[in-house]
Design a protein around this motif. Sequence first.
Motif, PDB file in Angstrom:
ATOM      1  N   GLU A  87       0.825  -1.214   0.000  1.00  0.00           N
ATOM      2  CA  GLU A  87       0.000   0.000   0.000  1.00  0.00           C
ATOM      3  C   GLU A  87       0.857   1.260   0.000  1.00  0.00           C
ATOM      4  OE1 GLU A  87      -2.724  -0.299   3.246  1.00  0.00           O
ATOM      5  OE2 GLU A  87      -3.978  -1.757   2.203  1.00  0.00           O
ATOM      6  N   TRP A  91       0.685  -5.361  -5.952  1.00  0.00           N
ATOM      7  CA  TRP A  91       0.213  -6.655  -5.468  1.00  0.00           C
ATOM      8  C   TRP A  91       0.409  -7.766  -6.503  1.00  0.00           C
ATOM      9  CZ3 TRP A  91       0.096  -7.590  -0.617  1.00  0.00           C
ATOM     10  CH2 TRP A  91      -0.356  -8.845  -0.196  1.00  0.00           C
ATOM     11  N   ALA A 128       2.290 -11.240  -5.843  1.00  0.00           N
ATOM     12  CA  ALA A 128       1.638 -12.542  -6.039  1.00  0.00           C
ATOM     13  C   ALA A 128       2.483 -13.441  -6.946  1.00  0.00           C
ATOM     14  CB  ALA A 128       0.242 -12.346  -6.629  1.00  0.00           C
ATOM     15  N   PHE A 131       5.362 -14.718  -4.814  1.00  0.00           N
ATOM     16  CA  PHE A 131       4.856 -15.645  -3.797  1.00  0.00           C
ATOM     17  C   PHE A 131       4.429 -16.969  -4.436  1.00  0.00           C
ATOM     18  CE2 PHE A 131       1.109 -16.626  -0.852  1.00  0.00           C
ATOM     19  CZ  PHE A 131       1.888 -17.378   0.003  1.00  0.00           C
ATOM     20  N   GLY A 132       3.754 -16.855  -5.570  1.00  0.00           N
ATOM     21  CA  GLY A 132       3.328 -18.065  -6.282  1.00  0.00           C
ATOM     22  C   GLY A 132       4.516 -18.933  -6.663  1.00  0.00           C
ATOM     23  N   LEU A 164       5.719 -20.748  -3.539  1.00  0.00           N
ATOM     24  CA  LEU A 164       4.793 -21.844  -3.210  1.00  0.00           C
ATOM     25  C   LEU A 164       5.024 -23.033  -4.140  1.00  0.00           C
ATOM     26  CD1 LEU A 164       1.389 -20.018  -2.574  1.00  0.00           C
ATOM     27  CD2 LEU A 164       2.718 -21.304  -0.898  1.00  0.00           C
ATOM     28  N   LEU A 219       1.725 -28.808   0.245  1.00  0.00           N
ATOM     29  CA  LEU A 219       1.565 -27.808   1.298  1.00  0.00           C
ATOM     30  C   LEU A 219       0.124 -27.852   1.794  1.00  0.00           C
ATOM     31  CD1 LEU A 219       3.480 -24.830  -0.362  1.00  0.00           C
ATOM     32  CD2 LEU A 219       4.378 -26.690   1.040  1.00  0.00           C
ATOM     33  N   ASP A 220      -0.038 -27.713   3.117  1.00  0.00           N
ATOM     34  CA  ASP A 220      -1.389 -27.845   3.674  1.00  0.00           C
ATOM     35  C   ASP A 220      -2.109 -26.506   3.811  1.00  0.00           C
ATOM     36  OD1 ASP A 220      -0.481 -26.617   5.992  1.00  0.00           O
ATOM     37  OD2 ASP A 220      -0.104 -28.510   7.022  1.00  0.00           O
ATOM     38  N   GLY A 221      -1.437 -25.416   3.473  1.00  0.00           N
ATOM     39  CA  GLY A 221      -2.112 -24.125   3.526  1.00  0.00           C
ATOM     40  C   GLY A 221      -2.114 -23.491   4.907  1.00  0.00           C
ATOM     41  N   TYR A 260       2.299 -22.452   4.424  1.00  0.00           N
ATOM     42  CA  TYR A 260       1.907 -21.369   3.518  1.00  0.00           C
ATOM     43  C   TYR A 260       2.558 -20.052   3.949  1.00  0.00           C
ATOM     44  CZ  TYR A 260      -1.392 -17.947   1.520  1.00  0.00           C
ATOM     45  OH  TYR A 260      -1.973 -16.884   0.893  1.00  0.00           O
ATOM     46  N   TYR A 289      -8.580  -7.000   9.395  1.00  0.00           N
ATOM     47  CA  TYR A 289      -8.811  -8.349   8.872  1.00  0.00           C
ATOM     48  C   TYR A 289      -9.270  -9.325   9.953  1.00  0.00           C
ATOM     49  CZ  TYR A 289      -7.521  -7.014   4.244  1.00  0.00           C
ATOM     50  OH  TYR A 289      -7.521  -6.415   3.006  1.00  0.00           O
ATOM     51  N   ARG A 329      -8.042  -3.438  -1.343  1.00  0.00           N
ATOM     52  CA  ARG A 329      -6.906  -2.615  -0.983  1.00  0.00           C
ATOM     53  C   ARG A 329      -5.807  -2.739  -2.025  1.00  0.00           C
ATOM     54  NH1 ARG A 329      -7.382  -2.040   5.136  1.00  0.00           N
ATOM     55  NH2 ARG A 329      -5.340  -1.112   5.017  1.00  0.00           N
ATOM     56  N   GLN A 330      -5.903  -3.740  -2.870  1.00  0.00           N
ATOM     57  CA  GLN A 330      -4.852  -3.966  -3.859  1.00  0.00           C
ATOM     58  C   GLN A 330      -5.300  -3.546  -5.252  1.00  0.00           C
ATOM     59  OE1 GLN A 330      -5.125  -6.175  -1.198  1.00  0.00           O
ATOM     60  NE2 GLN A 330      -3.285  -5.127  -0.506  1.00  0.00           N
ATOM     61  N   LEU A 390      -2.315 -19.977  -8.579  1.00  0.00           N
ATOM     62  CA  LEU A 390      -1.016 -19.305  -8.414  1.00  0.00           C
ATOM     63  C   LEU A 390      -0.625 -19.269  -6.938  1.00  0.00           C
ATOM     64  CD1 LEU A 390       1.365 -17.506  -9.434  1.00  0.00           C
ATOM     65  CD2 LEU A 390      -0.131 -15.545  -9.060  1.00  0.00           C
ATOM     66  N   CYS A 391      -1.500 -18.719  -6.116  1.00  0.00           N
ATOM     67  CA  CYS A 391      -1.188 -18.641  -4.678  1.00  0.00           C
ATOM     68  C   CYS A 391      -2.484 -18.763  -3.896  1.00  0.00           C
ATOM     69  CB  CYS A 391      -0.408 -17.381  -4.332  1.00  0.00           C
ATOM     70  SG  CYS A 391      -1.030 -15.840  -5.022  1.00  0.00           S
ATOM     71  N   SER A 392      -3.131 -17.659  -3.602  1.00  0.00           N
ATOM     72  CA  SER A 392      -4.362 -17.728  -2.815  1.00  0.00           C
ATOM     73  C   SER A 392      -5.164 -16.461  -3.000  1.00  0.00           C
ATOM     74  CB  SER A 392      -4.024 -17.907  -1.343  1.00  0.00           C
ATOM     75  OG  SER A 392      -3.137 -16.873  -0.972  1.00  0.00           O
ATOM     76  N   CYS A 393      -5.191 -15.928  -4.217  1.00  0.00           N
ATOM     77  CA  CYS A 393      -5.944 -14.707  -4.474  1.00  0.00           C
ATOM     78  C   CYS A 393      -7.404 -14.967  -4.104  1.00  0.00           C
ATOM     79  CB  CYS A 393      -5.815 -14.308  -5.937  1.00  0.00           C
ATOM     80  SG  CYS A 393      -4.088 -13.983  -6.390  1.00  0.00           S
ATOM     81  N   TRP A 426     -10.785 -10.519  -0.623  1.00  0.00           N
ATOM     82  CA  TRP A 426     -10.648 -10.136   0.787  1.00  0.00           C
ATOM     83  C   TRP A 426     -11.757  -9.218   1.298  1.00  0.00           C
ATOM     84  CZ3 TRP A 426      -4.768  -8.530   0.767  1.00  0.00           C
ATOM     85  CH2 TRP A 426      -3.986  -9.665   0.644  1.00  0.00           C
ATOM     86  N   ILE A 466      -9.976 -13.248   5.169  1.00  0.00           N
ATOM     87  CA  ILE A 466      -8.791 -14.064   4.909  1.00  0.00           C
ATOM     88  C   ILE A 466      -9.245 -15.478   4.552  1.00  0.00           C
ATOM     89  CG2 ILE A 466      -6.702 -15.022   5.981  1.00  0.00           C
ATOM     90  CD1 ILE A 466      -6.614 -12.005   5.482  1.00  0.00           C
ATOM     91  N   LYS A 474      -5.933 -22.497   0.673  1.00  0.00           N
ATOM     92  CA  LYS A 474      -4.529 -22.237   0.378  1.00  0.00           C
ATOM     93  C   LYS A 474      -3.734 -23.519   0.205  1.00  0.00           C
ATOM     94  CE  LYS A 474      -4.566 -19.747   4.230  1.00  0.00           C
ATOM     95  NZ  LYS A 474      -4.397 -18.728   5.303  1.00  0.00           N
ATOM     96  N   SER A 475      -4.367 -24.667   0.467  1.00  0.00           N
ATOM     97  CA  SER A 475      -3.627 -25.931   0.415  1.00  0.00           C
ATOM     98  C   SER A 475      -3.361 -26.345  -1.031  1.00  0.00           C
ATOM     99  CB  SER A 475      -4.429 -27.028   1.120  1.00  0.00           C
ATOM    100  OG  SER A 475      -5.584 -27.351   0.372  1.00  0.00           O
ATOM    101  N   ASP A 476      -2.241 -27.050  -1.208  1.00  0.00           N
ATOM    102  CA  ASP A 476      -1.926 -27.588  -2.537  1.00  0.00           C
ATOM    103  C   ASP A 476      -3.029 -28.532  -3.008  1.00  0.00           C
ATOM    104  OD1 ASP A 476       0.390 -26.181  -2.622  1.00  0.00           O
ATOM    105  OD2 ASP A 476       1.747 -27.896  -2.496  1.00  0.00           O
ATOM    106  N   ARG A 529      -5.888 -26.470  -4.375  1.00  0.00           N
ATOM    107  CA  ARG A 529      -5.460 -25.679  -5.540  1.00  0.00           C
ATOM    108  C   ARG A 529      -5.243 -26.556  -6.759  1.00  0.00           C
ATOM    109  NH1 ARG A 529      -0.513 -23.501  -3.381  1.00  0.00           N
ATOM    110  NH2 ARG A 529      -0.210 -22.601  -5.433  1.00  0.00           N
ATOM    111  N   ALA A 553      -4.140 -12.034  -9.121  1.00  0.00           N
ATOM    112  CA  ALA A 553      -3.953 -10.860  -8.272  1.00  0.00           C
ATOM    113  C   ALA A 553      -4.842  -9.717  -8.755  1.00  0.00           C
ATOM    114  CB  ALA A 553      -2.486 -10.439  -8.282  1.00  0.00           C
ATOM    115  N   GLU A 554      -5.206  -9.734 -10.042  1.00  0.00           N
ATOM    116  CA  GLU A 554      -6.008  -8.641 -10.592  1.00  0.00           C
ATOM    117  C   GLU A 554      -7.508  -8.905 -10.545  1.00  0.00           C
ATOM    118  OE1 GLU A 554      -3.457  -9.946 -12.352  1.00  0.00           O
ATOM    119  OE2 GLU A 554      -2.028  -8.336 -12.743  1.00  0.00           O
TER     120      GLU A 554
END
Lengths: 106, 240
Positions: free
Chosen positions: A26, A32, A36, A39-40, A43, A52-54, A58, B82, B124-125, B146-149, B152, B157, B163-165, B168, B199-200
């Motif tokens: 921010e 962002w 991402a 981060f991706g 991961l 990974l269990d998240g 994570y 959050y 916020r992003q 990709l990750c966990s977009c 929010w 959260i 978020k787990s593999d 995903r 992310a977008e």
Amino acid sequence: MSRPKEPAFAEPWHAQIFALTVHLSESGRFTWPGWAERFGATLARHGLARDLDGGDDYFIAWLETLETFMAETGAAPAPETAEVRARWEAAYLATPHGQPVHIDET
Amino acid sequence: MQDCRAGQESFAALRQGHMDARVDRWETSVQSAPMPHDHSGDAHPHSLLPSDPALRVKALETVLVRRGLVDPAALDAIIDTYENKIGPKNGADVVARAWSDPGFRADLLADATATVSALGYYGRQGEHIVAVENTPETHNMVVCTLCSCYPWPLLGIPPAWYKSDAYRARAVREPRKVLADFGVALPPDTAVRVWDSTAEVRYLVIPMRPEGTDGLSREELAALVSRDSMIGTALAGAAA
């Protein structure tokens, strides 16, 4: 419909690293989508060895990504961060239980 | 209901696995820590040593604060937001409005970002939010490969399973099996459409309004909308 409310973060440090990252983004340190992507990639690398269990894993990937990113940009050089980590550890071990733990920042 | 709970058990087991791993790490870090003084007869044993990642986070924060890049008060405000202010109730409010107000529904499907921003739910992003509506023909489900977009501002959260593999990877490969794990059985002629967040662009599923809810108020309707139903891994009105 009644169900226990799950905490947003399982551990205080999960919340802390999340907030650090959101705050840095921010304040314009990075976008962002740029975050991402990095981060991706972390991961994906961590997920090669095992699923990974998240949970903790994570946020460990998250932490590693931010450490590396901030070291690369010079915002938080790795040797300095390691030295401060050691000082925090020493402070915890030297502070009597129940008292606030702090390190001297002058 | 029974199936749903069983489905969540498998993800709960995943979660339990990570808890055990964390305890191990904790003990390792305590045992390997240097002992600066003898504890025997010590009336004030030292503070519990945080885990290695917790110490690393503290160190990173200290260094960034030192350089004026981070304001600790801003971090507290973000965490408070959050933990206490943003959550699935925001998304449930949006869904209940879509169910009860055709004009709102049309606006939401046309431009969800603007429509939810007008209610004070904005990202916020700077991400865009897209609302996808479940129908008898199509069931929507959201993942981030990709990750966990995640949306929010509307859902808070994401849960660990999102978020787990496992989720995903499987959400894309075998969405019907994942839905079955969550206790969701769709009619065979209902297509499943999986949306991969970025992310977008983040997605919000508008679940189908349950039968027999005609007389309900918007607040009563919102109470039927679980977090999982807005990810697409549950139906509205079912336990989540």
